[in-house]
Motif scaffolding. Structure first.
Motif, PDB file in Angstrom:
ATOM      1  N   SER A 215       0.794  -1.211   0.000  1.00 36.85           N
ATOM      2  CA  SER A 215       0.000   0.000   0.000  1.00 36.85           C
ATOM      3  C   SER A 215       0.834   1.272   0.000  1.00 36.85           C
ATOM      4  O   SER A 215       0.450   2.269  -0.601  1.00 36.85           O
ATOM      5  CB  SER A 215      -0.941  -0.023   1.209  1.00 36.85           C
ATOM      6  OG  SER A 215      -1.764   1.094   1.257  1.00 36.85           O
TER       7      SER A 215
ATOM      8  N   PHE B 269      -8.509  -2.443   6.248  1.00 36.75           N
ATOM      9  CA  PHE B 269      -8.580  -2.132   4.826  1.00 36.75           C
ATOM     10  C   PHE B 269      -8.109  -3.352   4.032  1.00 36.75           C
ATOM     11  O   PHE B 269      -7.264  -4.129   4.494  1.00 36.75           O
ATOM     12  CB  PHE B 269      -7.692  -0.936   4.484  1.00 36.75           C
ATOM     13  CG  PHE B 269      -8.003   0.305   5.275  1.00 36.75           C
ATOM     14  CD1 PHE B 269      -8.960   1.202   4.847  1.00 36.75           C
ATOM     15  CD2 PHE B 269      -7.345   0.556   6.474  1.00 36.75           C
ATOM     16  CE1 PHE B 269      -9.256   2.340   5.581  1.00 36.75           C
ATOM     17  CE2 PHE B 269      -7.624   1.696   7.221  1.00 36.75           C
ATOM     18  CZ  PHE B 269      -8.589   2.581   6.768  1.00 36.75           C
TER      19      PHE B 269
ATOM     20  N   PRO C  22      -6.775  -3.331   0.388  1.00 38.00           N
ATOM     21  CA  PRO C  22      -6.422  -2.790  -0.927  1.00 38.00           C
ATOM     22  C   PRO C  22      -5.993  -3.891  -1.893  1.00 38.00           C
ATOM     23  O   PRO C  22      -5.404  -4.901  -1.492  1.00 38.00           O
ATOM     24  CB  PRO C  22      -5.270  -1.841  -0.609  1.00 38.00           C
ATOM     25  CG  PRO C  22      -4.684  -2.363   0.652  1.00 38.00           C
ATOM     26  CD  PRO C  22      -5.808  -2.972   1.429  1.00 38.00           C
TER      27      PRO C  22
ATOM     28  N   GLN D 206      -4.323   0.578  -5.060  1.00 37.73           N
ATOM     29  CA  GLN D 206      -5.046   1.108  -3.905  1.00 37.73           C
ATOM     30  C   GLN D 206      -4.103   1.255  -2.711  1.00 37.73           C
ATOM     31  O   GLN D 206      -3.138   0.489  -2.572  1.00 37.73           O
ATOM     32  CB  GLN D 206      -6.215   0.187  -3.535  1.00 37.73           C
ATOM     33  CG  GLN D 206      -7.320   0.164  -4.574  1.00 37.73           C
ATOM     34  CD  GLN D 206      -8.514  -0.669  -4.141  1.00 37.73           C
ATOM     35  OE1 GLN D 206      -8.362  -1.748  -3.580  1.00 37.73           O
ATOM     36  NE2 GLN D 206      -9.717  -0.161  -4.409  1.00 37.73           N
TER      37      GLN D 206
ATOM     38  N   ALA E  66      -4.128   2.081   1.642  1.00 37.72           N
ATOM     39  CA  ALA E  66      -4.818   2.321   2.910  1.00 37.72           C
ATOM     40  C   ALA E  66      -4.245   3.571   3.562  1.00 37.72           C
ATOM     41  O   ALA E  66      -3.048   3.842   3.460  1.00 37.72           O
ATOM     42  CB  ALA E  66      -4.642   1.122   3.835  1.00 37.72           C
TER      43      ALA E  66
ATOM     44  N   LYS F 231      -9.908   4.047   1.796  1.00 34.32           N
ATOM     45  CA  LYS F 231      -8.730   3.800   0.973  1.00 34.32           C
ATOM     46  C   LYS F 231      -8.836   4.599  -0.328  1.00 34.32           C
ATOM     47  O   LYS F 231      -9.938   4.896  -0.814  1.00 34.32           O
ATOM     48  CB  LYS F 231      -8.572   2.313   0.684  1.00 34.32           C
ATOM     49  CG  LYS F 231      -9.701   1.679  -0.103  1.00 34.32           C
ATOM     50  CD  LYS F 231      -9.539   0.180  -0.185  1.00 34.32           C
ATOM     51  CE  LYS F 231     -10.722  -0.468  -0.919  1.00 34.32           C
ATOM     52  NZ  LYS F 231     -10.616  -1.950  -0.928  1.00 34.32           N
TER      53      LYS F 231
END
Length: 684
Positions: free
Chosen positions: A161, A430, A432, A457, A459, A486
């Motif tokens: 992330s 999250f 992602p 993506q 977080a 996110k």
């Protein structure tokens, strides 16, 4: 004016690319900044065939990778090395730096910085707190690097992330993967800097045989307050000490090793210089707005890092190579207000990666792996603006590539699960996911066209979620938002590459549409005498272009003459007419003339940073400026295996006032003025 000049630069590069190729074996310089004169120790020899990029699987060279990547190594890295990682890589198109004096500078990649750019050491995160605030230094030392790799654009596929904007990987060889060819190799350097009255010394040594390898290094820097036009920047001193020891066992089966490293840094925050009299260390006209009755802010940083890494060939059927790495990090930095302790930041982090490269399968080559991170963070003291937080993250990923004649295809996917647990607040979770696709079409011997599509993506980081309070060293009252979701980036990049005998170059354009982009917005309010900034979320769009070309002007009795020209620009704004994003890099154009003959090389160049007028609410414009730099080096020998190099580097030679548009502190802190460094390197 800026758009006109940028268009001219891009057109010039495209026109240059149209020149006919005379040979097909020219060195790659647009995709990877490499040294043509590098020997087995990493310096002066005939020619470097290619540079292997450690931050991507499959042991590929920079010009074999479809995704945008740049590498600094050899004499190009020696000439670029600076006191901060951001400044060291800032000459790469699309890459600039944040800045707070000579001690703090984090890379900015295509307008992305902070928690969106992962700073790695040998493939594992630095695990410092430099992503939390622009007054926090990184704990990675560029002066001890063998090479520095920059992945531009979303790199969440491999690193999770926190790499949605890119990756900067510092490769320093602290865990040896092989022994030196002659059993022993090393280097040492000493330099003096006129702008800070500073001294820097370093050494590294590697030894071993076909069964065992040993590495040791150390570095010490002591810089005083740096010169600026018309005076001295108060409270800009920095003292850094870094060192490591590592060892590996080797064999036909691979390698397995460990290292222990220590990083110590003590530096002042020129954004909070304290009470300085009119005849003191700075020009008061450059520091309007400070309360000079306060004590100066200084930061003392200490990190101990333990790393284990191994590579195993053919461990099981179907797996060509297994790579395992693990790092444990103990980090602390203390912010002082005068002699009083203000805030203490601590992290303890564990990170592990397993990467498995499979045998070719139906024409596809690739790797898959798993990554785990656990990080305990706390900020304790009078200004505890982020609560103690534990972050845990798991990720699995797959990357594949295949060639279809002149077309190479790269595909990848990753999914993560991340939880952020603050003290006395609800936990956030999250999930992602990221996907990437890239293709490169070599439609002629010297030409290829590449297209990269990414959906990535991220977080939110702990400071974005939970910050709430004053931070003296950065002169900010920061407010997070625990309800942030996110963010999702959708990027497309199109690039044209040319590698000929007379000209080498690259032109790239990209667009990145963000859903729920997270940014630190100025409110125009004050709290406790500090500007209030809030973590906000909105859709945003980044569009940019970058270009680079190297013209090989002459190869004759007068020497080898090369002219490099480059430029980049990025435009970032909130969608639906909501305004501009803050602290976006200014567009720039640069040129550098390089000459070498025998054991002597020299260069002189200038880079124009245009004014940044596309500002966010309550953000001031940044004036344009031009920096002139020069380098010279003379290599001489002492016996068959020893080699020495005397060098002279000059930066901002015209002593211009310069401010970084990317910096929170640009209105109160100038970049360094004229400075000349002189020193000697020894290779043995």
């Amino acid at each position: 004016m800026r758009k006109t000049l940028m268009a001219l630069a891009l057109s010039t590069c495209l026109g240059a690319l149209a020149l006919p190729a005379q040979a097909a074996d020219a060195d790659t310089m647009a995709d990877a900044t490499t040294d043509k004169d590098t020997d087995k120790h990493g310096h002066k020899a005939k020619e470097l065939e290619g540079v292997t990029v450690n931050a991507v699987p499959l042991g590929q060279q920079a010009d074999q990778i479809v995704a945008p990547v740049a590498v600094l190594s050899g004499s190009a890295l020696d000439d670029a090395k600076a006191g901060t990682l951001g400044e060291t890589v800032a000459g790469i198109p699309g890459v600039q730096t944040t800045g707070l004096g000579k001690a703090v500078g984090r890379p900015v990649i295509r307008g992305m910085d902070g928690p969106r750019v992962a700073v790695l050491e040998n493939g594992l995160g630095s695990q410092d707190v430099s992503n939390i605030s622009q007054d926090h230094a990184t704990s990675v030392e560029p002066f001890l690097a063998d090479q520095i790799e920059v992945l531009k654009g979303p790199s969440t596929l491999l690193y999770g992330s926190g790499a949605i904007g890119g990756v900067v990987n510092v490769v320093d060889g602290r865990i040896p993967m092989r022994a030196p060819a002659n059993g022993f190799a090393g280097r040492a350097e000493g330099r003096y800097d006129s702008g800070t009255d500073g001294k820097t010394g370093l050494f590294r040594a590697d030894a071993g045989n076909d069964r065992f390898a040993l590495h040791v290094d150390g570095m010490r820097r002591n810089d005083g307050n740096y010169d600026i036009p018309g005076g001295t920047q108060a409270n800009s001193q920095v003292k850094t000490t870094s060192g490591a020891v590592g060892a590996s066992v080797l064999g036909d089966w691979g390698y397995f090793g460990a290292s222990v490293s220590r990083y110590l840094d003590t530096y002042g925050s020129p954004a909070e210089p304290g009470d300085v009299d009119d005849h003191g260390d700075h020009d008061h006209d450059e520091h309007d707005g400070h309360d000079h009755g306060e004590e100066a802010a200084t930061i003392k940083l200490a990190q101990t890092r333990y790393d284990v890494k191994g590579g195993f060939y053919d461990p099981v059927a179907g797996i060509a190579k297994a790579e395992v790495s693990f790092g444990h990090n103990d980090y602390q930095h203390v912010e002082f207000e005068g002699s009083e302790v203000g805030t203490t930041f601590r992290t303890q982090a564990n990170e592990g990666r397993i990467l498995l490269t499979h045998e070719p399968l139906a024409g596809w080559e690739g790797a898959f792996g798993v990554q785990y991170i656990r990080r305990n963070f706390s900020a304790i003291g009078d200004e505890t603006f982020v609560p103690p937080t534990t972050t845990k993250a798991w990720g699995i990923f797959l990357t594949e590539q295949r060639e279809f004649g002149p077309i190479k295809v790269e595909l990848g996917a990753r999914t993560d699960r991340q939880t952020v647990s603050p003290d006395d607040q609800p936990r956030r979770s999250f999930s992602p996911s990221s996907f990437s696709a890239g293709a490169s079409w070599r439609f002629a011997d010297a030409w290829h066209l590449s297209l990269n599509l990414d959906r990535a993506q991220r977080a939110p980081a702990e400071e974005e979620l939970f910050a709430n309070g004053p931070h003296h060293a950065s002169d900010t009252f920061e407010i997070g938002n625990p309800n942030l979701s996110k963010e999702t980036a959708n990027q497309a990049e199109l690039a044209l590459h040319f590698h000929g005998e007379l000209v080498e170059g690259k032109v790239a354009v990209y667009t990145n549409r963000y859903d729920n982009f997270i940014y630190l917005a100025d409110t125009g309010l004050e709290e406790d005498g500090m500007p209030v900034r809030t973590w906000s979320q909105h859709d945003a769009t980044f569009r940019g272009a970058e270009a680079e070309a190297t013209f090989h002007l002459a190869r004759n009795d007068s020497g080898a003459w090369d002219l490099r020209a480059y430029g980049d620009t990025v435009r970032a704004k909130l969608t639906d007419g909501e305004g501009n994003l803050p602290r976006i890099p200014a567009g720039r154009l640069g040129t550098q003339l390089n000459w070498s003959r025998g054991d002597v090389r020299a260069s002189v160049g200038a880079v124009r940073y245009f004014a940044q007028n596309k500002t966010a609410d309550f953000e001031t414009r940044t004036a344009g400026y031009t920096l002139v730099n020069a380098h010279a080096a003379w290599t001489f020998h002492n016996g068959e295996s020893n080699q020495w190099e005397a060098f002279l580097d000059g930066t901002n030679l015209t002593n211009r006032k310069a401010r970084l548009a990317t910096s929170l502190f640009k209105d109160s802190v100038l970049m360094p003025g004229r400075s000349v460094s002189v020193g000697v390197r020894a290779f043995f």
